[in-house]
Design an enzyme around this catalytic site. Structure first.
Site, PDB file in Angstrom:
ATOM      1  N   ASP A  16       6.443   3.060   6.111  1.00 22.96           N
ATOM      2  CA  ASP A  16       7.735   3.582   6.600  1.00 22.96           C
ATOM      3  C   ASP A  16       8.633   2.545   7.275  1.00 22.96           C
ATOM      4  O   ASP A  16       9.326   2.860   8.248  1.00 22.96           O
ATOM      5  CB  ASP A  16       7.498   4.754   7.566  1.00 22.96           C
ATOM      6  CG  ASP A  16       6.622   5.847   6.984  1.00 22.96           C
ATOM      7  OD1 ASP A  16       6.391   5.858   5.765  1.00 22.96           O
ATOM      8  OD2 ASP A  16       6.156   6.695   7.768  1.00 22.96           O
ATOM      9  N   LYS A  77       7.503  10.785   1.605  1.00 22.36           N
ATOM     10  CA  LYS A  77       6.656  11.812   2.193  1.00 22.36           C
ATOM     11  C   LYS A  77       7.360  12.485   3.362  1.00 22.36           C
ATOM     12  O   LYS A  77       8.316  11.937   3.922  1.00 22.36           O
ATOM     13  CB  LYS A  77       5.335  11.194   2.669  1.00 22.36           C
ATOM     14  CG  LYS A  77       5.515  10.142   3.768  1.00 22.36           C
ATOM     15  CD  LYS A  77       4.212   9.442   4.096  1.00 22.36           C
ATOM     16  CE  LYS A  77       4.387   8.371   5.162  1.00 22.36           C
ATOM     17  NZ  LYS A  77       4.841   8.867   6.470  1.00 22.36           N
ATOM     18  N   CYS A 111       2.341   7.708  12.391  1.00 22.62           N
ATOM     19  CA  CYS A 111       2.022   7.520  10.973  1.00 22.62           C
ATOM     20  C   CYS A 111       0.920   6.488  10.740  1.00 22.62           C
ATOM     21  O   CYS A 111       0.039   6.691   9.900  1.00 22.62           O
ATOM     22  CB  CYS A 111       3.284   7.157  10.199  1.00 22.62           C
ATOM     23  SG  CYS A 111       4.547   8.455  10.251  1.00 22.62           S
TER      24      CYS A 111
END
Length: 198
Positions: A16, A77, A111
């Site tokens: 990310d 996602k 994450c």
């Protein structure tokens, strides 16, 4: 004759590292420079790359500085863990053996942590590169890294992981990786100084 690498089945996870987060993440520029370095090394060492974005429709693409190879697996996602069904499938179909996965990206306590825990649960060895992960709140990092160590992850640096991947200066790729390390010495030093206070 080429010698085997110390880590037989490494993989690189890019979690990310998106443009929209640039103003919010502590020392984000250092995370990006570390990701750039390990991406370049991965090309030399033929390490597979898995990259995700978090809700790209709202949060945008990966940062433009990152040279994600065309062969990399990429997924968008909404889950916090990178281990969404499509990535799990790509990981298992790529090779049946367990991976030694290095993770760089954000956020360390969300994450990155959830990805690492899922990988550990599936029997993979996880290396969290401390000079390549961060969070909005600086204080979250150390707590998350200590937790991940207690869960079985290895907290190390990008340079440490790269040299562990190689294991021997006689391998064919050593000269190129050593050159990359020398070329990025200043950026690496700055990232370690900024992000490796655990």
């Amino acid at each position: 004759m080429a010698r085997p690498h110390r880590l037989p089945n490494p993989a690189l996870f890019i979690c990310d590292i998106q443009e929209k987060f640039r103003p919010a993440i502590h020392e984000y520029g250092k995370v990006i420079s570390t990701a750039q370095k390990v991406l370049r090394a991965s090309a030399t060492l033929k390490i597979p790359v898995f990259a995700t974005t978090q809700n790209a429709a709202r949060l945008g693409p990966l940062c433009s500085e990152l040279s994600i190879p065309p062969s990399a697996f990429q997924a968008d996602k909404t889950a916090f863990s990178m281990m969404v069904p499509s990535l799990r499938s790509a990981l298992s179909s790529a090779m049946s053996a367990r991976y030694q996965v290095a993770i760089v990206g954000i956020e360390t306590h969300i994450c990155v942590t959830q990805t690492a825990l899922d990988l550990i649960a599936q029997g993979h060895k996880v290396y969290v590169l401390a000079d390549g992960v961060s969070s909005c709140n600086e204080g979250e990092r150390g707590i998350a890294l200590r937790r991940l160590e207690s869960e079985g992850a290895v907290v190390t640096t990008s340079e440490g992981w790269l040299y562990e991947c190689m294991g021997d200066a006689s391998i064919d790729e050593f000269k190129e990786i050593a050159g990359l390390v020398k070329e990025t010495k200043e950026e690496t030093s700055e990232a370690v100084q900024a992000l490796c206070k655990l």
